[in-house]
Design an enzyme around this catalytic site. Structure first.
Site, PDB file in Angstrom:
ATOM      1  N   ALA A  41       5.816   1.146  -4.788  1.00 65.19           N
ATOM      2  CA  ALA A  41       5.214   0.106  -3.931  1.00 65.19           C
ATOM      3  C   ALA A  41       4.165  -0.641  -4.751  1.00 65.19           C
ATOM      4  O   ALA A  41       3.008  -0.785  -4.353  1.00 65.19           O
ATOM      5  CB  ALA A  41       4.613   0.705  -2.664  1.00 65.19           C
ATOM      6  N   GLY A  45      -2.652  -4.058  -8.912  1.00 66.62           N
ATOM      7  CA  GLY A  45      -3.479  -2.962  -9.426  1.00 66.62           C
ATOM      8  C   GLY A  45      -2.662  -2.077 -10.372  1.00 66.62           C
ATOM      9  O   GLY A  45      -3.103  -1.744 -11.478  1.00 66.62           O
ATOM     10  N   HIS A  46      -1.453  -1.722  -9.957  1.00 67.27           N
ATOM     11  CA  HIS A  46      -0.590  -0.905 -10.835  1.00 67.27           C
ATOM     12  C   HIS A  46      -0.254  -1.669 -12.115  1.00 67.27           C
ATOM     13  O   HIS A  46      -0.224  -1.098 -13.202  1.00 67.27           O
ATOM     14  CB  HIS A  46       0.737  -0.572 -10.134  1.00 67.27           C
ATOM     15  CG  HIS A  46       0.599   0.265  -8.913  1.00 67.27           C
ATOM     16  ND1 HIS A  46       0.839  -0.216  -7.651  1.00 67.27           N
ATOM     17  CD2 HIS A  46       0.246   1.567  -8.756  1.00 67.27           C
ATOM     18  CE1 HIS A  46       0.656   0.751  -6.767  1.00 67.27           C
ATOM     19  NE2 HIS A  46       0.289   1.839  -7.406  1.00 67.27           N
ATOM     20  N   ASP A 159      -9.158   4.891  -7.173  1.00 65.54           N
ATOM     21  CA  ASP A 159      -9.148   6.324  -6.853  1.00 65.54           C
ATOM     22  C   ASP A 159     -10.057   7.023  -7.864  1.00 65.54           C
ATOM     23  O   ASP A 159      -9.593   7.773  -8.725  1.00 65.54           O
ATOM     24  CB  ASP A 159      -7.720   6.858  -6.916  1.00 65.54           C
ATOM     25  CG  ASP A 159      -6.828   6.153  -5.917  1.00 65.54           C
ATOM     26  OD1 ASP A 159      -7.068   6.292  -4.717  1.00 65.54           O
ATOM     27  OD2 ASP A 159      -5.922   5.416  -6.348  1.00 65.54           O
ATOM     28  N   SER A 194      -4.056  -1.968  -2.564  1.00 66.69           N
ATOM     29  CA  SER A 194      -3.530  -0.639  -2.262  1.00 66.69           C
ATOM     30  C   SER A 194      -2.158  -0.807  -1.632  1.00 66.69           C
ATOM     31  O   SER A 194      -1.941  -1.755  -0.862  1.00 66.69           O
ATOM     32  CB  SER A 194      -4.465   0.062  -1.263  1.00 66.69           C
ATOM     33  OG  SER A 194      -3.797   1.148  -0.645  1.00 66.69           O
ATOM     34  N   SER A 195      -1.254   0.110  -1.938  1.00 66.17           N
ATOM     35  CA  SER A 195       0.077   0.045  -1.324  1.00 66.17           C
ATOM     36  C   SER A 195      -0.034   0.152   0.190  1.00 66.17           C
ATOM     37  O   SER A 195       0.784  -0.381   0.930  1.00 66.17           O
ATOM     38  CB  SER A 195       0.964   1.164  -1.855  1.00 66.17           C
ATOM     39  OG  SER A 195       0.978   1.117  -3.259  1.00 66.17           O
TER      40      SER A 195
HETATM   41  O1  PAF Z   1      -2.631   7.385  -7.574  1.00 66.74           O
HETATM   42  C1  PAF Z   1      -1.438   7.656  -7.280  1.00 66.74           C
HETATM   43  O2  PAF Z   1      -0.620   6.768  -7.027  1.00 66.74           O
HETATM   44  C2  PAF Z   1      -0.989   9.105  -7.216  1.00 66.74           C
HETATM   45  O3  PAF Z   1      -1.993   9.929  -6.705  1.00 66.74           O
HETATM   46  C3  PAF Z   1      -0.480   9.642  -8.569  1.00 66.74           C
HETATM   47  C4  PAF Z   1      -1.587   9.673  -9.617  1.00 66.74           C
HETATM   48  C5  PAF Z   1       0.668   8.805  -9.065  1.00 66.74           C
HETATM   49  C6  PAF Z   1       0.019  11.088  -8.399  1.00 66.74           C
HETATM   50  O4  PAF Z   1       1.069  11.163  -7.496  1.00 66.74           O
END
Ligand code: PAF
Length: 293
Positions: A41, A45-46, A159, A194-195
């Site tokens: 998703a 950010g990713h 996070d 955030s997703s």
């Molecule tokens: O931050 C996240 O998306 C998850 O907690 C992670 C680090 C991929 C672990 O499942």
């Protein structure tokens, strides 16, 4: 083969053996590897994790795995947004070299018994209301890091507790991987990406945009020399006035060890941490009080 990062179609692997084969081939060419674990998703950010990985290493790998052990019964494991085709397109457009999409048995084979516990970093903040969460995160990240064996792994500062916990785990277990934090990416109104923002209705989305505004105002008040206890108290009031009905936590902690500052002036590495429900969606955010070197 040239080590230049030419644009090319992203590779996709589904097993740890196929992942290792690709990693070993790169290693034999002397290339360095950055890794960004995700649950899919994907949003900007990713993609910033991939960008950071590309800046720091020769090849970048992302994993997509919705990790069941970090969801408690009744949480959103079943409904967590999933769109593999779109995620792969986004990763490819960002120049990610390889996507690892393991099935559950690659991570948790029959008979799996082990759970990693990073003691103090799992307590407080998100650990207080989600006691199962960090054990699941530490376990899956430990597995993924062992399977990928990168030089660098990148995690988002949104996070922040997770980032600090993983950094501690990697050092405690001599994993010899640099854990790098990537700054929070925000929507135009400042809402941290955030997703789970996809769950918000239009009215909830309008409320959600207030969270970052309140913590930024709190940071400004702390910089101006106000005491933590007063700033936290007025931050709580502001959140409630801005439509946040259920506040999970609003705290000032030190970035390094996440120790709590309850009163007096904010220390130099202070961060404000907030988690609040908007409707059924839980939002988290954090920010540094002072500019960090
Ligand atoms: O931050 C996240 O998306 C998850 O907690 C992670 C680090 C991929 C672990 O499942």
């Amino acid at each position: 083969m040239s080590t230049a990062k030419a644009a090319q179609a992203i590779g996709v692997v589904h097993t740890k053996q196929a992942l290792r084969a690709r990693i070993d081939a790169w290693r034999s060419e002397g290339l360095t590897i950055a890794f960004a674990p995700t649950m899919g998703a994907l949003h900007k950010g990713h993609l910033s994790l991939i960008k950071q990985g590309r800046a720091l290493a020769d090849r970048t790998v992302a994993s997509i795995f919705v990790n069941p052990t970090q969801f408690a019964p009744g949480e959103d494991l079943e409904t967590y947004p999933r769109d593999e085709r779109r995620d792969l397109d986004l990763l490819e457009a960002e120049g990610c070299d390889l996507a690892y999409l393991p099935s559950a048995d690659q991570i948790y084979p029959e008979g799996f018994q082990t759970r990693i516990s990073v003691e103090d970093f799992s307590k407080g903040l998100c650990g207080a209301s989600r006691p199962h969460f960090f054990g699941g995160v530490a376990t899956v990240v430990c597995k993924l890091l062992h399977q990928c064996r990168p030089d660098i792994a990148v995690f988002g500062e949104k996070d922040f507790q997770q980032l600090r916990l993983i950094d501690r785990m990697v050092r405690d277990l001599d994993m010899d991987i640099d854990i790098v934090g990537a700054p929070i990416v925000r929507e135009p109104d400042g809402l941290a990406m955030s997703s789970r923002n996809a769950y918000l209705s239009a009215a909830e989305r309008a409320v959600a945009g207030g969270l970052n505004v309140v913590i930024a105002e709190m940071a400004a008040a702390l910089r101006a020399g106000e005491n933590v206890e007063d700033v936290v108290e007025s931050g709580r009031r502001s959140l409630s006035e801005n439509g946040f009905e259920a506040l999970d936590y609003l705290e000032v902690r030190r970035a390094d060890d996440l120790s709590l500052t309850e009163a007096g002036p904010a220390p130099a590495d202070a961060r404000i941490f907030a988690a609040a429900m908007v409707g059924k969606t839980r939002l988290i955010d954090n920010c540094a009080v002072f500019e960090q070197p």
